[in-house]
Design an enzyme around this catalytic site. Sequence first.
Site, mmCIF file in Angstrom:
data_model
loop_
_atom_site.group_PDB
_atom_site.id
_atom_site.type_symbol
_atom_site.label_atom_id
_atom_site.label_comp_id
_atom_site.label_asym_id
_atom_site.label_seq_id
_atom_site.Cartn_x
_atom_site.Cartn_y
_atom_site.Cartn_z
ATOM 1 N N SER A 12 0.824 -1.216 0.000
ATOM 2 C CA SER A 12 0.000 0.000 0.000
ATOM 3 C C SER A 12 0.859 1.269 0.000
ATOM 4 O O SER A 12 0.477 2.273 -0.601
ATOM 5 C CB SER A 12 -0.994 0.008 1.162
ATOM 6 O OG SER A 12 -0.352 0.098 2.404
ATOM 7 N N ASN A 13 2.007 1.238 0.649
ATOM 8 C CA ASN A 13 2.888 2.417 0.598
ATOM 9 C C ASN A 13 3.404 2.646 -0.826
ATOM 10 O O ASN A 13 3.487 3.787 -1.284
ATOM 11 C CB ASN A 13 4.059 2.268 1.572
ATOM 12 C CG ASN A 13 3.674 2.666 2.987
ATOM 13 O OD1 ASN A 13 3.582 3.855 3.299
ATOM 14 N ND2 ASN A 13 3.418 1.675 3.831
ATOM 15 N N LYS A 65 22.879 -14.999 0.455
ATOM 16 C CA LYS A 65 22.367 -13.628 0.422
ATOM 17 C C LYS A 65 23.180 -12.746 -0.514
ATOM 18 O O LYS A 65 22.626 -11.879 -1.211
ATOM 19 C CB LYS A 65 22.415 -13.056 1.858
ATOM 20 C CG LYS A 65 21.850 -11.669 2.029
ATOM 21 C CD LYS A 65 20.440 -11.716 2.545
ATOM 22 C CE LYS A 65 19.957 -10.356 3.009
ATOM 23 N NZ LYS A 65 19.708 -10.269 4.439
ATOM 24 N N MET A 90 10.837 -7.165 3.910
ATOM 25 C CA MET A 90 10.971 -7.864 5.195
ATOM 26 C C MET A 90 12.307 -8.581 5.386
ATOM 27 O O MET A 90 12.377 -9.568 6.110
ATOM 28 C CB MET A 90 9.810 -8.857 5.365
ATOM 29 C CG MET A 90 8.441 -8.204 5.385
ATOM 30 S SD MET A 90 8.252 -6.963 6.692
ATOM 31 C CE MET A 90 8.072 -8.056 8.099
ATOM 32 N N LEU A 92 16.634 -8.008 6.191
ATOM 33 C CA LEU A 92 17.743 -7.111 6.471
ATOM 34 C C LEU A 92 18.524 -6.912 5.184
ATOM 35 O O LEU A 92 18.725 -7.855 4.430
ATOM 36 C CB LEU A 92 18.671 -7.721 7.521
ATOM 37 C CG LEU A 92 18.350 -7.481 8.989
ATOM 38 C CD1 LEU A 92 19.404 -8.177 9.844
ATOM 39 C CD2 LEU A 92 18.290 -5.998 9.316
ATOM 40 N N ASN A 107 13.864 3.634 4.604
ATOM 41 C CA ASN A 107 12.856 2.662 5.023
ATOM 42 C C ASN A 107 11.797 3.364 5.856
ATOM 43 O O ASN A 107 12.063 4.395 6.483
ATOM 44 C CB ASN A 107 13.525 1.566 5.869
ATOM 45 C CG ASN A 107 12.540 0.504 6.330
ATOM 46 O OD1 ASN A 107 11.711 0.036 5.540
ATOM 47 N ND2 ASN A 107 12.601 0.130 7.595
ATOM 48 N N HIS A 109 8.972 2.614 8.998
ATOM 49 C CA HIS A 109 8.726 1.653 10.064
ATOM 50 C C HIS A 109 7.559 2.140 10.935
ATOM 51 O O HIS A 109 7.504 3.315 11.274
ATOM 52 C CB HIS A 109 9.990 1.484 10.905
ATOM 53 C CG HIS A 109 9.842 0.477 12.000
ATOM 54 N ND1 HIS A 109 9.861 -0.882 11.754
ATOM 55 C CD2 HIS A 109 9.630 0.621 13.328
ATOM 56 C CE1 HIS A 109 9.678 -1.526 12.897
ATOM 57 N NE2 HIS A 109 9.538 -0.639 13.861
HETATM 58 C C1 GRF Z 1 4.319 -0.606 6.760
HETATM 59 O O1 GRF Z 1 3.588 -0.507 7.936
HETATM 60 C C2 GRF Z 1 5.742 -0.243 6.981
HETATM 61 O O2 GRF Z 1 5.921 0.646 8.032
HETATM 62 C C3 GRF Z 1 6.384 -1.565 7.333
HETATM 63 O O3 GRF Z 1 5.706 -2.500 6.573
HETATM 64 C C4 GRF Z 1 4.410 -2.037 6.272
HETATM 65 C C5 GRF Z 1 4.219 -2.142 4.794
HETATM 66 O O4 GRF Z 1 2.884 -1.952 4.421
HETATM 67 N N1 GRF Z 1 7.800 -1.517 7.090
HETATM 68 P P1 GRF Z 1 2.500 -1.958 2.886
HETATM 69 O O5 GRF Z 1 3.069 -3.249 2.295
HETATM 70 O O6 GRF Z 1 3.115 -0.749 2.240
HETATM 71 O O7 GRF Z 1 1.019 -1.949 2.825
#
Ligand code: GRF
Length: 187
Positions: A12-13, A65, A90, A92, A107, A109
């Site tokens: 979604s971001n 990796k 998800m 490192l 990033n 968070h």
């Molecule tokens: C967000 O809450 C971000 O802070 C975290 O992972 C989530 C990602 O959400 N790192 P989306 O995949 O962008 O919906």
Amino acid sequence: TKVAIFASGNGSNYEKIMEHIQAGFLDHIEVTGLYTDKRSAFAIERARRFDTPVHVYELRAFDDKAAYETAILEQLKRDGVEWVILAGYMKLVGSTLLDAYEGKMINIHPSILPSFPGVNAVGQALDYGCRVSGATVHYVDSGMDTGKIIDQMSCPIYEEDTEETLQLRIQNLEYELYPRVIKKIIR
Ligand code: GRF
């Protein structure tokens, strides 16, 4: 400026950033690719709708990796990517990508760092009994959500909140915070 967005899940971001580009708020940003380490990521569906090229790199397909990140890095270089935006990625980030993009990788968070790094930050803030939480955008270093903080937004936590309601409140902060930070620091 050419950027890549990394996402492992929902995306979604990613979508909000694309909407801000289309709306002209981020008119200097070009997203050359959506990179994901999960073939099942819903972010892939979203990327199709915005015609963003999708690059799937699953760690298990590589020896280690370093080999995984080398393959990613080669694609980033082919596309001339200058900045990497992590949005729900998800893993490192290892030294291969960091050596190439440290200082040019950010990033987001879902907590007020340095509180609650790592997974389930929303649930942890709730369990701890915090009365405020929020979202942080930071530079990426080799640690888990430990890089230099760029900007934060906060929100209240209410007595009746569940993980779902708090997550929604924080995500709505993220949708405002991330485009704002991207506009400010990526030129
Ligand atoms: C967000 O809450 C971000 O802070 C975290 O992972 C989530 C990602 O959400 N790192 P989306 O995949 O962008 O919906």
